[in-house]
Write a protein that holds these residues in place. Sequence first.
Motif, short mmCIF file in Angstrom:
data_model
loop_
_atom_site.label_atom_id
_atom_site.label_comp_id
_atom_site.label_asym_id
_atom_site.label_seq_id
_atom_site.Cartn_x
_atom_site.Cartn_y
_atom_site.Cartn_z
N ASN A 496 71.22 -3.91 -52.49
CA ASN A 496 70.85 -2.86 -51.54
C ASN A 496 71.02 -1.47 -52.14
N ILE A 497 70.14 -0.59 -51.73
CA ILE A 497 70.26 0.82 -52.10
C ILE A 497 70.24 1.63 -50.80
N SER A 498 70.77 2.84 -50.86
CA SER A 498 70.75 3.65 -49.64
C SER A 498 69.45 4.42 -49.55
N LEU A 499 68.88 4.44 -48.36
CA LEU A 499 67.58 5.09 -48.14
C LEU A 499 67.70 6.03 -46.95
N ASN A 500 67.17 7.24 -47.13
CA ASN A 500 67.11 8.21 -46.03
C ASN A 500 65.67 8.65 -45.84
N PHE A 501 65.21 8.67 -44.59
CA PHE A 501 63.88 9.21 -44.29
C PHE A 501 64.04 10.72 -44.09
N LEU A 502 63.21 11.50 -44.78
CA LEU A 502 63.33 12.97 -44.70
C LEU A 502 62.30 13.58 -43.75
N LEU A 503 61.29 12.78 -43.35
CA LEU A 503 60.25 13.27 -42.44
C LEU A 503 60.10 12.28 -41.28
N PRO A 504 59.72 12.77 -40.10
CA PRO A 504 59.49 11.85 -38.99
C PRO A 504 58.30 10.95 -39.28
N ARG A 505 58.25 9.79 -38.62
CA ARG A 505 57.16 8.84 -38.87
C ARG A 505 55.84 9.38 -38.33
N GLU A 506 54.87 9.56 -39.23
CA GLU A 506 53.52 9.95 -38.83
C GLU A 506 52.47 9.12 -39.58
N ASP A 507 52.95 8.09 -40.30
CA ASP A 507 52.08 7.16 -41.04
C ASP A 507 51.06 7.89 -41.91
N ASP A 508 49.76 7.64 -41.70
CA ASP A 508 48.73 8.18 -42.60
C ASP A 508 48.75 9.71 -42.69
#
Length: 631
Positions: A496-508
């Motif tokens: 496992n690695i640590s993951l952070n999302f930096l932007l809200p989900r907006e897909d395409d």
Amino acid sequence: MTTSPEKILEQYWGFTSFRTPQKEIITCVLENRDAIALLPTGGGKSICFQVPALVKEGVCIVISPLIALMQDQVENLKRRDIKAVTIPSGSSQDEIVTLFDKIKFGRVKFLYLSPERLQSSLIQQKLKELNVNLVAIDEAHCISEWGHDFRPSYRNINVLKEILPEVNFIALTATANKKVLADISNNLQLTNHITFKKSFYRENLAYQIFKIEDKLDRLLQIFTKTKVPAIIYVNSRKKTEEIANFLKANQFKSTFYHAGLTVVEKQTAFKDWMTEKKPIIVATNAFGMGIDKPNVGLVIHYNLPTSIENYVQETGRAGRNEKKSFGVLLYNEHDIFLHKKQTENSIPSILEVKEVHKKLYQHFRIANGELLEETFSFNFFEFCKKYNFPVLKTDVILKLLVNYGILELNNSFNKKSTLKVIGTHYTVLNFSRSNTAFKNFINVLLRTYGGLFEDEIKINEFFLAKKASITSTQVIKNLEILEAQNLVEYNQANGNISLNFLLPREDDKTINRFSKEIKQFLFLKKEKAINFINFVTDNTVCRSVQLLAYFDEKATSPCGICDVCIGNKKRDTKNLSSEILALLKEKEQLSSKEISRLLNTFEKDILIHLQTLLSEDKITINNQNKFQLKI
């Protein structure tokens, strides 16, 4: 009274004069101006920042991409009695504070930092407290998306301009064209800088590229004729050992080097090569950074490098003593096919980038428009398996998402399991005899990884499973049993690695914002691969002329010593026919390969004369496909 650059050079390096354009670069730095130095491999880049840093009061901050390279440079400086430090991996906050006190009060002249370290607020604060006399950015092409080795962390080095606004910068690289140089200048905010460029032309280095099926036989021909220190670059760890053993079996003293060796094994291999106890070293591209051996007379690429930049950098390790040297590349149609296939498999489309990006949010059940500011535990291989994504392309896509500030991943992405045998040879052997189910596994383990009794070795459970013909789950279970018996110390890598999302989900929508830049980056990656294949297969234009054109230089005339130039010259008029006849009289029957080796001549030249002798009915081919005199 200030010491002159010439006195520093003589005192610490033993030279009495600088090479062109080292003196001009040093003068620019001492005038507190920013500089970009483009000097080909072996052009003496380090001296351009080390000498002025020693002339001035204070400490020089050096940004470098590789831990091994930093450690190598620090050791080189210490051997010259110059104080230099780097921050060891895993250092605590207290240890970092102590180290900076040592720098401040211990007259340390060089602090080597990785660009990732530079992002730490503690490091940034501590840098403000130092008397910094210069900032040097090594391997500066890593800043540019147009460069062959782009690293997103390099884009953040410009934070030093805010932290140290009064300090001048010098950016150094061995491989950059106009686009890359402009990108370096813009990113580092260099407004009043001077760019210094030394020509990539190496009049003493003969680039020779041969299309050939039997590469091993060609190695024997080369080393029979050429008795100089040599590096052979290959594309896998396994091949380093195989080819070194092949050469040893044919009485050529050789050793091998790759990243998987223990520290002791690396030191031994390096020392044997440097002292010329074993003048041939077979290595992956893990070998070479910071190597200072001026009398390397031959660099051979047994497999194709990934780009012209890598080829020039690796080949440039030959002939630094200005004596004639050779850069030899051996290839065949299968190599070209593999190179194209690997390029194809590692370059995703925008649609594939969008799909992986969308599935990441789905994987962690994040809704549209939502941004969860928490750190997720992410298993890369499980993710690929779950959505049936190819590993190589997904790896590239994740790096792209990091590059464009969409995700943040920690640095333990490629962390591997480690193993050390703590039992004696006798107890391990005894356990193997008493537990027949383990006998094959232990044999495979000890054969695959040398030095397990002496050092902690990085291992790959999947590779072991393949060699032992069992599952990777069984490998892990076996190692855990051996650990329970106090025979080994096994540290299984956390997948496992640590993951952070930096932007809200907006897909395409998110990817569309960066699609132009991503397409440009992927196009460039593909273009570099195509450019290299075109270079290798173009045997009509002088190799030096082709390389100089790639780096925006115009060559006035062909080099005269590459394979293309030699091929364009009139063929050597020396008639080998009489020597072939005399040899066949002595040896009775020989193959063309055996004749070429005994006469120290390339097989293609021998074949011309053999054809003539056959047509003149002076020789014949027997049923063993060997040549002999006509009776």
